[in-house]
Enzyme design. Structure first.
Site, short mmCIF file in Angstrom:
data_model
loop_
_atom_site.label_atom_id
_atom_site.label_comp_id
_atom_site.label_asym_id
_atom_site.label_seq_id
_atom_site.Cartn_x
_atom_site.Cartn_y
_atom_site.Cartn_z
N SER A 305 -19.75 -0.56 39.89
CA SER A 305 -19.43 0.89 39.92
C SER A 305 -20.38 1.58 39.20
CB SER A 305 -17.88 1.11 39.97
OG SER A 305 -17.53 2.37 40.35
N ASP A 316 -34.61 2.37 38.08
CA ASP A 316 -35.66 3.39 39.10
C ASP A 316 -36.49 4.07 38.33
OD1 ASP A 316 -34.36 1.91 40.95
OD2 ASP A 316 -33.63 3.62 42.04
N LYS A 330 -20.43 -2.77 43.84
CA LYS A 330 -19.58 -1.99 44.24
C LYS A 330 -20.26 -0.72 44.31
CE LYS A 330 -15.13 0.41 43.39
NZ LYS A 330 -15.57 1.78 43.45
#
Length: 438
Positions: A305, A316, A330
């Site tokens: 999460s 990224d 998740k």
């Protein structure tokens, strides 16, 4: 036979549940999704409601034990939520209170970390400045009774639940220390704040930050940890290990704040959902407290999460090197909708995406460098006869001291010797530091 009045009552109950407003965000959405017109005005499936009422009547009439309407309706609501997805749930008063405690990091208690040993409850550590530490409770003490009731045979959860409670209430613990006679300690429950961030210098120049879960104050705690590490080091750090292993997630906003401490610009995360208010975007504010030092991020299958939001954003944005194993996967956002009587619904309202548009759901974050869990075993070096041991050897050309066999300084064991993944992260940072200095 289904009476119209009963069907109407059931329909009204279901409609009220669907239209409940949001007032609290869990690991999760910081904004309240408004109920759409399609949701509130859709015609109710009368045939299914008739079936529901018939099943309810049959259970009441034929089940082996009497069951009241309240219990059946509560169970029906639980089933309605549990069959949506693994993370949607109906929260009773206790579950709702526990959720609020876990996200705030505060609860009424004594300030004791406990563990189990041979069926007994053992004090692992009293937390500083809490009723337990002020009362003189020590690590290693055994808690044999709580308010006169023996703890042997109780589960850890049962014992912890009994020690937690309303702030200001007194509680008596019976302790055994070092095999001596039992003695009583009476304490008053107080507000206990659990820190979600731990930090230390691994060695000169290299800091370590561990986030156990994302609570409301986690962003602030990371900011303080970064400042303390720099102060303890006396100068700018050469690298930081950010440990997110076995971090189950938590509050979305805190995950965003943590990433913001490590990047200067760019998108951090965005969400997509069926309703307009569930579509959110979070970007950096330019407040990079890490001073752009090399960063290694540890993740594993227990990182979920909010942990994956942080790891995915840093990956990224090419801000850090991810190491470890693939995360849990998740990638959904749960929103808590409070109901009456201190109950709530926790329902999935959106999916979140990394800056590059990756959905983490059911896939997880793949580390840049896979490092599986292992243990370092140091071998004993053989003793070599050295030049300094030779009789009549020449001294050092620069006047340095001789170092014959056995007289040199012994290498100190690394604090990461029992954590292979952490040791590899530190080695990577050292390599990056050497590369940068060239």
């Amino acid at each position: 036979m289904l009476h119209l009045s009963r069907l109407t009552s059931l329909a009204l109950t279901i409609a009220l549940v669907i239209g409940a407003p949001l007032a609290f965000a869990d690991q999760a959405a910081p904004a309240a999704p408004a109920a759409t017109a399609a949701t509130t005005k859709a015609p109710l499936p009368l045939e299914e409601l008739r079936t529901f009422a018939e099943v309810m009547d049959r259970i009441k009439a034929a089940y082996v034990e009497p069951v009241d309407d309240k219990t059946l309706l509560e169970n029906a609501i639980k089933g309605m939520l549990s069959n949506l997805d693994p993370h949607s749930a109906y929260l009773g008063p206790e579950d709702f209170a526990e959720l609020q405690e876990s996200t705030s990091g505060e609860f009424g208690g004594l300030g004791i970390e406990v563990g189990a040993e041979d069926g007994n409850i053992k004090v692992v550590s009293p937390i500083d400045d809490t009723p337990a530490s002020k009362a003189g409770i020590q690590a290693g003490d055994f808690i044999v009774k709580i308010n006169g009731q023996p703890t042997r045979g109780q589960t850890m959860t049962e014992a912890v639940d009994k020690m937690r409670g309303k702030i200001g209430q007194k509680i008596t613990l019976t302790l055994v220390r070092d095999g001596g006679n039992p003695f009583d300690v009476t304490l008053t429950r107080a507000t206990i704040t659990v820190k979600s961030v731990k930090s230390q210098l691994l060695e000169s120049g290299y800091g370590y930050i561990r986030i156990t879960q994302f609570q409301v104050k986690t962003g602030d705690e990371v900011a303080k940890a970064l400042a303390k590490l720099r102060k303890d080091n006396g100068k700018k750090l050469s690298g930081i290990v950010l440990d997110l292993r076995n971090n189950p997630g938590g509050v979305l906003q805190s995950a965003v704040e943590v990433v913001d401490h490590f990047i200067t610009k760019g998108l951090i995360v965005y969400t997509k959902g069926r309703i307009a208010n569930s579509e959110l975007r979070f970007s950096a504010t330019g407040n990079d407290l890490s001073e752009n030092v090399p960063l290694a991020v540890l993740i594993n299958g227990g990182s979920a999460s909010a942990s994956e939001i942080v790891a995915g954003a840093l990956q990224d944005q090419k801000r850090g090197v991810l190491m470890g194993t693939t995360s849990f996967g998740k990638g959904s956002v749960q929103t808590v909708l409070p109901l009456n009587n201190e109950r709530a619904l926790k329902i999935t309202t959106a999916l979140y995406y990394t800056p590059n548009g990756r959905s983490i759901q059911a896939q997880g974050i793949v580390p840049d460098i896979e490092v599986r869990k292992a243990r370092i075993t140091n071998e004993i070096d053989s003793e070599y006869y050295k030049e300094a041991d030779l009789q009549g050897h020449l001294g050092n050309g620069n006047g340095g001291a001789d170092q014959p066999t056995g007289s040199g300084a012994k290498a100190k064991p690394m604090p990461q010797d029992d954590d292979y993944q952490l040791a590899q992260a530190l080695s990577l940072l050292k390599g990056l530091s050497i590369t940068r200095s060239r």
